[in-house]
Enzyme design. Sequence first.
Site, short mmCIF file in Angstrom:
data_model
loop_
_atom_site.label_atom_id
_atom_site.label_comp_id
_atom_site.label_asym_id
_atom_site.label_seq_id
_atom_site.Cartn_x
_atom_site.Cartn_y
_atom_site.Cartn_z
N ARG A 186 0.84 -1.22 0.00
CA ARG A 186 0.00 0.00 0.00
C ARG A 186 0.87 1.27 0.00
O ARG A 186 0.54 2.26 0.65
CB ARG A 186 -0.95 0.03 1.21
CG ARG A 186 -1.94 -1.11 1.26
CD ARG A 186 -2.90 -1.07 0.08
NE ARG A 186 -3.99 -2.02 0.22
CZ ARG A 186 -3.95 -3.29 -0.20
NH1 ARG A 186 -2.88 -3.76 -0.82
NH2 ARG A 186 -5.01 -4.08 -0.04
N SER A 199 -10.87 -1.24 2.84
CA SER A 199 -10.15 -1.30 4.13
C SER A 199 -9.84 0.13 4.56
O SER A 199 -9.23 0.88 3.80
CB SER A 199 -8.83 -2.04 3.99
OG SER A 199 -9.03 -3.35 3.53
N GLU A 243 -5.38 3.61 5.68
CA GLU A 243 -5.00 3.42 4.27
C GLU A 243 -5.68 4.50 3.44
O GLU A 243 -5.15 4.98 2.44
CB GLU A 243 -5.49 2.03 3.81
CG GLU A 243 -5.23 1.80 2.34
CD GLU A 243 -6.08 0.69 1.75
OE1 GLU A 243 -5.85 -0.48 2.08
OE2 GLU A 243 -6.97 1.01 0.93
P1 FAD Z 1 -9.36 8.20 -5.59
O1 FAD Z 1 -10.10 7.80 -4.36
O2 FAD Z 1 -10.05 9.09 -6.54
O3 FAD Z 1 -7.99 8.86 -5.18
C1 FAD Z 1 -7.18 8.27 -4.18
C2 FAD Z 1 -5.92 9.14 -3.99
O4 FAD Z 1 -5.15 9.10 -5.17
C3 FAD Z 1 -6.24 10.62 -3.76
O5 FAD Z 1 -5.27 11.14 -2.88
C4 FAD Z 1 -6.11 11.23 -5.15
O6 FAD Z 1 -5.76 12.61 -5.09
C5 FAD Z 1 -4.99 10.40 -5.74
N1 FAD Z 1 -5.08 10.21 -7.20
C6 FAD Z 1 -6.12 9.66 -7.87
N2 FAD Z 1 -5.81 9.56 -9.17
C7 FAD Z 1 -4.56 10.04 -9.33
C8 FAD Z 1 -3.68 10.21 -10.43
N3 FAD Z 1 -4.03 9.85 -11.66
N4 FAD Z 1 -2.47 10.76 -10.22
C9 FAD Z 1 -2.08 11.13 -8.97
N5 FAD Z 1 -2.87 11.00 -7.88
C10 FAD Z 1 -4.09 10.45 -8.06
N6 FAD Z 1 -7.70 -1.16 -2.61
C11 FAD Z 1 -6.81 -2.19 -2.70
O7 FAD Z 1 -5.60 -1.96 -2.81
N7 FAD Z 1 -7.23 -3.48 -2.66
C12 FAD Z 1 -8.54 -3.82 -2.53
O8 FAD Z 1 -8.87 -5.00 -2.51
C13 FAD Z 1 -9.49 -2.76 -2.44
N8 FAD Z 1 -10.80 -3.04 -2.29
C14 FAD Z 1 -11.70 -2.01 -2.17
C15 FAD Z 1 -13.06 -2.34 -2.03
C16 FAD Z 1 -14.01 -1.34 -1.93
C17 FAD Z 1 -15.46 -1.70 -1.77
C18 FAD Z 1 -13.60 0.03 -1.99
C19 FAD Z 1 -14.63 1.12 -1.93
C20 FAD Z 1 -12.26 0.36 -2.12
C21 FAD Z 1 -11.29 -0.67 -2.22
N9 FAD Z 1 -9.92 -0.39 -2.36
C22 FAD Z 1 -9.01 -1.42 -2.48
C23 FAD Z 1 -9.44 1.00 -2.35
C24 FAD Z 1 -9.53 1.71 -3.73
O9 FAD Z 1 -10.40 1.04 -4.59
C25 FAD Z 1 -8.16 1.84 -4.41
O10 FAD Z 1 -7.27 2.55 -3.59
C26 FAD Z 1 -8.26 2.54 -5.77
O11 FAD Z 1 -7.03 2.43 -6.45
C27 FAD Z 1 -8.63 4.03 -5.64
O12 FAD Z 1 -8.87 4.52 -6.95
P2 FAD Z 1 -9.69 5.86 -7.19
O13 FAD Z 1 -9.58 6.18 -8.64
O14 FAD Z 1 -11.06 5.73 -6.66
O15 FAD Z 1 -8.83 6.89 -6.33
N1 EPU Z 2 -10.34 -10.86 10.09
C1 EPU Z 2 -11.05 -10.96 11.27
N2 EPU Z 2 -12.20 -10.24 11.39
C2 EPU Z 2 -12.66 -9.42 10.41
C3 EPU Z 2 -11.94 -9.31 9.22
C4 EPU Z 2 -10.76 -10.05 9.08
O1 EPU Z 2 -10.66 -11.68 12.19
O2 EPU Z 2 -13.71 -8.80 10.61
C5 EPU Z 2 -9.10 -11.65 9.95
C6 EPU Z 2 -9.31 -13.11 9.60
O3 EPU Z 2 -8.29 -13.83 10.26
C7 EPU Z 2 -9.05 -13.14 8.11
C8 EPU Z 2 -7.96 -12.10 7.97
O4 EPU Z 2 -8.32 -11.09 8.91
O5 EPU Z 2 -8.60 -14.39 7.69
C9 EPU Z 2 -7.82 -11.49 6.59
O6 EPU Z 2 -9.06 -10.96 6.16
P1 EPU Z 2 -9.32 -10.68 4.60
O7 EPU Z 2 -8.92 -11.88 3.80
O8 EPU Z 2 -10.69 -10.18 4.45
O9 EPU Z 2 -8.24 -9.59 4.24
P2 EPU Z 2 -7.79 -8.24 4.93
O10 EPU Z 2 -6.40 -8.42 5.42
O11 EPU Z 2 -8.80 -7.79 5.93
C10 EPU Z 2 -6.70 -7.32 2.77
C11 EPU Z 2 -6.69 -6.02 2.03
C12 EPU Z 2 -7.93 -5.91 1.15
C13 EPU Z 2 -7.93 -7.06 0.16
C14 EPU Z 2 -7.96 -8.38 0.95
C15 EPU Z 2 -7.88 -9.59 0.07
C16 EPU Z 2 -5.44 -4.44 3.36
C17 EPU Z 2 -5.49 -3.22 4.22
N3 EPU Z 2 -6.62 -4.90 2.94
O12 EPU Z 2 -7.80 -7.26 3.69
O13 EPU Z 2 -7.84 -4.69 0.43
O14 EPU Z 2 -9.04 -7.01 -0.70
O15 EPU Z 2 -6.82 -8.41 1.85
O16 EPU Z 2 -6.60 -9.75 -0.41
O17 EPU Z 2 -4.35 -4.92 3.07
C18 EPU Z 2 -8.43 -2.38 0.51
O18 EPU Z 2 -7.21 -2.16 0.49
O19 EPU Z 2 -9.28 -1.47 0.51
C19 EPU Z 2 -8.88 -3.77 0.54
C20 EPU Z 2 -10.16 -4.11 0.60
#
Ligand code: FAD
Ligand code: EPU
Length: 338
Positions: free
Chosen positions: A164, A238, A334
């Site tokens: 991240r 997250s 994050e």
């Molecule tokens: P924005 O929210 O629009 O911007 C985020 C930041 O980046 C801001 O500071 C903005 O100024 C900057 N920015 C945006 N575009 C640019 C650019 N082109 N150049 C420079 N700066 C820029 N993230 C994960 O890593 N893994 C996951 O599994 C994951 N799951 C998610 C699930 C859900 C339901 C949600 C809502 C979010 C999740 N995220 C996850 C977080 C998010 O989707 C990512 O961080 C995504 O890359 C953000 O993209 P965005 O275009 O919406 O960025």
């Molecule tokens: N867990 C709990 N309770 C909860 C949630 C999680 O105990 O309510 C524990 C469990 O042990 C579970 C473990 O956490 O096995 C991991 O949970 P999960 O697989 O859901 O993954 P995470 O670590 O919570 C990360 C990323 C996610 C990504 C998933 C899958 C971060 C901060 N988050 O979540 O990214 O989708 O792994 O790879 O690293 C995001 O960045 O926005 C995001 C959703």
Amino acid sequence: MEILRNTSLKPFNTFGIDVKAKFFCSVTSIQELKDALNNPLFIDLPKLILGGGSNVLFTKPFEGLVIKLELKGKEVIKEDENHAWIKVGAGENWHNFVLHTISSGYSGLENLSLIPGTVGAAPLQNIGAYGVEVKESIEHLEAFNIKEQQIQVFQNQECQFGYRHSIFKNELRGQFIILNVTFKLNKKPDFKISYGAIKETLNEMKIDTLSPKVVSEAVIKIRQSKLPDPNQIGNAGSFFKNPYISIHELKILQKNYPNIPFYPQSNETVKIPAGWLIEKSGWKGKNLGNAGVHEKQALVLVNRGNAQGNEIKMLAEEIQSSVEEKFGIKIHPEVNIL
Ligand code: FAD
Ligand code: EPU
């Protein structure tokens, strides 16, 4: 290019926070982006680049110009027997791009299916899920240096990708706008299905032949089963990063919590799921005003309806204090808090 005044940002952030931007525009070309940045009306005002708004929390009105990046385009720029290099505009929707790579016969991004947001924001925090990080497929990117007013190329190594983390989210924060990203994708898939529930889900789906498409479908199924859909309930995925602690700290914690989950990162450190720490601190499913902790994933904070950004921030701070008090571990957001 149309400039809107006093515009609500509610439709432009997945938390659904209703704050206003003093000025707002969408840009579809690099020239429009330059025009917006250099317009004398806004020259002294703060600027915010917005993609899909899925990783931001607005806690106050934005007293400047919000620039929504709509730079589009996907082009195969090189191919050999094993790989294809695709250059993609920052404003392309991430998940649609992943589906496009799969239907074009390329693999590498299937584990990153259904992550909201844009291609341009993906390198910013090196998006990751289900055992894959986007850094593994990025060859280079082009970014606009706001101060120097010129385009710079960053090779993968120069982006300083980590968990991240990238140079754009940290040392160079706010100084560069990512314009496009060039991905190096595989023509012969190298499947990564050992993480979490992927294998189990593929079995449930009765899949006997692997393909990027079925891996993508399995990932989508898992994600839909535990992550709230931002169209139904406001959230930004997250809220916190999973913390790293030393093996020594882990051993001390294991005396009181023998079942603490952890993922070894090196000989000296492990990553602890923050979701577990938050759940064990008693926050799962709880609310504070209009802000809440998701009942299926404690790492996800949600808008229970008309929450203000500050309510979510206050809840986050309460959670940080509880986790630190109980486990002695600091967890860090994050999400970009604005
Ligand atoms: P924005 O929210 O629009 O911007 C985020 C930041 O980046 C801001 O500071 C903005 O100024 C900057 N920015 C945006 N575009 C640019 C650019 N082109 N150049 C420079 N700066 C820029 N993230 C994960 O890593 N893994 C996951 O599994 C994951 N799951 C998610 C699930 C859900 C339901 C949600 C809502 C979010 C999740 N995220 C996850 C977080 C998010 O989707 C990512 O961080 C995504 O890359 C953000 O993209 P965005 O275009 O919406 O960025
Ligand atoms: N867990 C709990 N309770 C909860 C949630 C999680 O105990 O309510 C524990 C469990 O042990 C579970 C473990 O956490 O096995 C991991 O949970 P999960 O697989 O859901 O993954 P995470 O670590 O919570 C990360 C990323 C996610 C990504 C998933 C899958 C971060 C901060 N988050 O979540 O990214 O989708 O792994 O790879 O690293 C995001 O960045 O926005 C995001 C959703």
